[in-house]
Design a protein around this motif. Structure first.
Motif, short mmCIF file in Angstrom:
data_model
loop_
_atom_site.label_atom_id
_atom_site.label_comp_id
_atom_site.label_asym_id
_atom_site.label_seq_id
_atom_site.Cartn_x
_atom_site.Cartn_y
_atom_site.Cartn_z
N THR A 11 0.81 -1.22 0.00
CA THR A 11 0.00 0.00 0.00
C THR A 11 0.85 1.28 0.00
O THR A 11 0.31 2.38 -0.09
CB THR A 11 -0.92 0.02 1.24
OG1 THR A 11 -0.12 -0.30 2.39
CG2 THR A 11 -2.03 -1.00 1.12
N SER A 13 4.31 3.79 -1.22
CA SER A 13 4.73 4.42 -2.47
C SER A 13 5.46 3.42 -3.38
O SER A 13 5.13 3.28 -4.57
CB SER A 13 5.60 5.63 -2.10
OG SER A 13 6.36 6.05 -3.16
N GLY A 36 0.07 -4.79 4.01
CA GLY A 36 -0.03 -3.36 4.30
C GLY A 36 -0.15 -3.18 5.80
O GLY A 36 0.12 -4.11 6.57
N GLY A 101 10.85 1.17 7.40
CA GLY A 101 11.44 1.06 8.73
C GLY A 101 11.95 -0.33 9.08
O GLY A 101 11.90 -1.26 8.26
N ASP A 201 8.44 11.74 -5.61
CA ASP A 201 7.16 11.58 -4.92
C ASP A 201 7.28 10.27 -4.13
O ASP A 201 7.22 9.18 -4.69
CB ASP A 201 6.04 11.49 -5.98
CG ASP A 201 4.70 11.31 -5.33
OD1 ASP A 201 4.59 11.48 -4.09
OD2 ASP A 201 3.74 10.97 -6.06
N ILE A 206 10.48 8.86 4.29
CA ILE A 206 11.70 8.98 3.50
C ILE A 206 11.84 10.41 2.94
O ILE A 206 12.95 10.91 2.76
CB ILE A 206 11.77 7.89 2.39
CG1 ILE A 206 13.12 7.96 1.64
CG2 ILE A 206 10.64 7.95 1.43
CD1 ILE A 206 13.32 6.83 0.64
#
Ligand code: NDP
Ligand code: MG
Length: 391
Positions: A11, A13, A36, A101, A201, A206
C-alpha cells in the motif's frame, strides 16, 4: 510460465509503483501475498483486483475491517507481524520488500530463506543487519537485488565489472526540501515543509529523511553493506536535478554514471525483469532540453547525518541498528511535534554515544534476535534522550 510474486508494503509508495508495473502485464504473474498496515481499503482493492491468495495487515485490530473488505472475493485475510512473516515465507519467485522502517527486517529475512529473488527497497534491513542479510541470501542461494535508485544505479554500472577495479562510488543527493535554506532558518522548519520533496514523490518518512539527509546517511551504509567497499571509497554529491543517481569510479579513472528520470518504476522494473531488460513506462530524458546538470559538495554543518553515518561505519558492530532505531524514534518525535527538525540529528548522536558506552550487545554476534534487541534498546535510549532534550 507465470511468475509468483509477493509485495510486502504493497500500500506504500514503492508498493503502489510495483503494482502499477505488475498490473500492466497481469497475465505474466500470479500474486501470492500483498501486505499493508493502516490502509485497508487500498490493500483489499488491490488484493481483489490482482487476485492475490492472501492480504495481510500489520495491525491485529484491523483484521475484521480487512475481512469485511475482502468478503466474497476468495482472498484470504490475516493480521499481525507474525502473519506478515508467514506471508513473506509463502513460496514466490519474486518478493518485493517495501515495508518502511525496521519493521521490514523480519519479513525480508523470512523471504530470503526461499532461495528465489528478493527485491530490496527496505534499506533499513541493510543498515541494521547487512551482513546477516547477505549471509542468509548466500546460504539459501537467494538473489537480493537493490531497489533504492542509487543502489540500482551502482548495480547497473557494475554489470560486467570486477569489484576490485572499483576505486570509488559516488551517490547523489537532491539535497531535499532545505537544500537552499539559510542555516539559521532550519530550526524553524515545519512538518509540512519537510514533507515536500523537490523531485521525488515518496512516502512521508523517506521524504523527511531526504530533507535531513538521514536518507543519504542510510544509503551510504547501504552501499558499504551491499557492495562491500570501504567507507572511504563512498562519496556523496549534491545533484539538485536527481537525474544522475550514482556514479562508479574505476581504477583507470573512468566514471560510469547512471542517468534516468526520478521515477522509482525504473529501479523496480529493473529488479523485476533482471537479468533481462524490458520496456518500462518511464519518461525518456531529453538532455538537450534539460541543458545542464549541477553538482555541489555536501555541507556537513547543514547535514550532520552524513558525519553520523561515517562514525557509525567506523564503530562497526550493530551500530547501524542503533542509528536506524534512533533516527526512526527522532522522526516520530518530529512528526508528533515533540522535536525541532534540527534536534533529530542531536537525538541520534546522543543515542549512538550512549549505546556505545552502555550496551555491550552492539558488539555481539549479529543475529535477528540480537538486532531486534539492539533496536529495542536504542529506541528506549532515544526516547529518554528526547525527554531530556525537550525537557
Ligand atoms: P510508505 O510509507 O509509502 O509505505 C510503507 C509501507 O509499509 C506501506 O505499505 C505501509 O502500510 C507499510 N507499513 C507501515 N508500517 C508497517 C509496519 N509496522 N509493519 C508492516 N508494514 C508497515 O513508504 P515508501 O514506499 O516510501 O518506502 C518503503 C521502503 O522503501 C522504505 O524502506 C524506504 O526507505 C524505501 N525506499 C523508498 C523510495 C520511494 O521512492 N518511496 C525510494 C527508495 C527506497 P500502510 O500504508 O497500509 O499503513
Ligand atoms: Mg535512494
Amino acid at each position: 510460465m507465470r511468475r509468483k510474486v509477493t509485495i510486502l508494503g504493497a500500500t506504500g509508495s514503492i508498493g503502489q509503483n510495483t503494482i502499477d508495473l505488475i498490473r500492466r502485464n497481469l497475465d505474466a504473474y500470479d500474486v501470492v501475498a500483498l501486505t499493508g498496515a493502516s490502509n485497508i481499503a487500498q490493500l483489499a482493492r488491490d488484493a481483489i483486483d490482482l487476485k492475490a491468495d492472501i492480504a495481510v495487515t500489520a495491525h491485529d485490530n484491523l483484521l475484521d475491517d480487512l475481512r469485511d473488505a475482502l468478503a466474497g472475493s476468495g482472498v484470504q485475510a490475516a493480521a499481525g507481524s507474525a502473519a506478515i512473516d508467514e506471508a513473506a515465507a509463502r513460496p514466490a519467485d519474486w518478493i518485493m520488500s517495501a515495508i518502511v522502517g525496521a519493521a521490514g527486517l523480519s519479513p525480508g529475512y523470512a523471504a530470503l530463506k526461499q532461495g528465489t529473488t528478493l527485491a530490496l527497497a527496505n534499506k533499513e534491513s541493510l543498515v541494521c543487519a547487512g551482513q546477516l542479510m547477505l549471509d542468509t541470501a548466500a546460504q539459501h542461494g537467494t538473489r537480493m537485488l537493490p531497489v533504492d535508485s542509487e543502489h540500482s544505479a551502482i548495480f547497473q554500472a557494475l554489470i560486467g565489472e570486477e569489484i576490485s577495479a572499483v576505486e570509488r562510488i559516488i551517490i547523489t543527493a537532491s539535497g531535499g526540501a532545505f537544500r537552499d535554506w539559510p542555516l539559521e532558518k532550519l530550526e524553524t522548519a515545519t512538518l509540512a515543509q519537510a514533507s515536500s520533496h523537490p523531485n521525488w514523490d515518496m512516502g512521508q518518512r523517506i521524504t523527511i529523511d531526504s530533507a535531513s539527509m538521514f536518507n543519504k546517511a542510510m544509503e551510504v551504509i547501504e552501499t558499504r553493506e551491499y557492495f562491500k567497499v570501504r567507507p572511504d571509497q563512498i562519496e556523496v554529491l549534491v545533484h539538485p536535478q536527481s537525474m544522475i543517481h550514482a556514479l562508479v569510479g574505476f581504477v583507470d579513472g573512468a566514471l560510469m554514471a547512471h542517468v534516468g528520470p526520478p521515477d522509482m518504476r525504473h529501479a523496480i522494473g529493473f529488479a523485476l525483469h533482471h537479468p533481462a531488460r524490458a520496456a518500462l513506462p518511464v519518461e525518456r530524458l531529453d538532455l538537450a532540453a534539460i541543458g545542464s546538470f549541477e553538482f555541489r559538495a555536501p555541507d556537513e554543518v547543514r547535514w550532520p547525518a552524513l558525519r553520523l553515518a561515517r562514525e557509525t561505519m567506523a564503530a562497526g558492530g550493530m551500530n547501524g541498528a542503533v542509528l536506524n532505531a534512533a533516527k526512526e524514534t527522532a522522526l516520530d518525535g518530529f512528526i508528533a511535534g515533540a522535536l525541532k527538525f534540527t534536534q533529530m540529528s542531536q537525538i541520534v548522536e546522543d543515542t549512538l554515544s550512549q549505546m556505545q558506552r552502555d550496551c555491550s550487545l552492539i558488539r555481539d554476534t549479529m543475529s535477528l534476535d540480537n538486532v531486534t534487541q539492539v533496536d529495542h534498546l536504542a529506541r528506549e535510549a532515544a526516547k529518554a534522550a528526547i525527554t531530556k532534550r525537550a525537557g
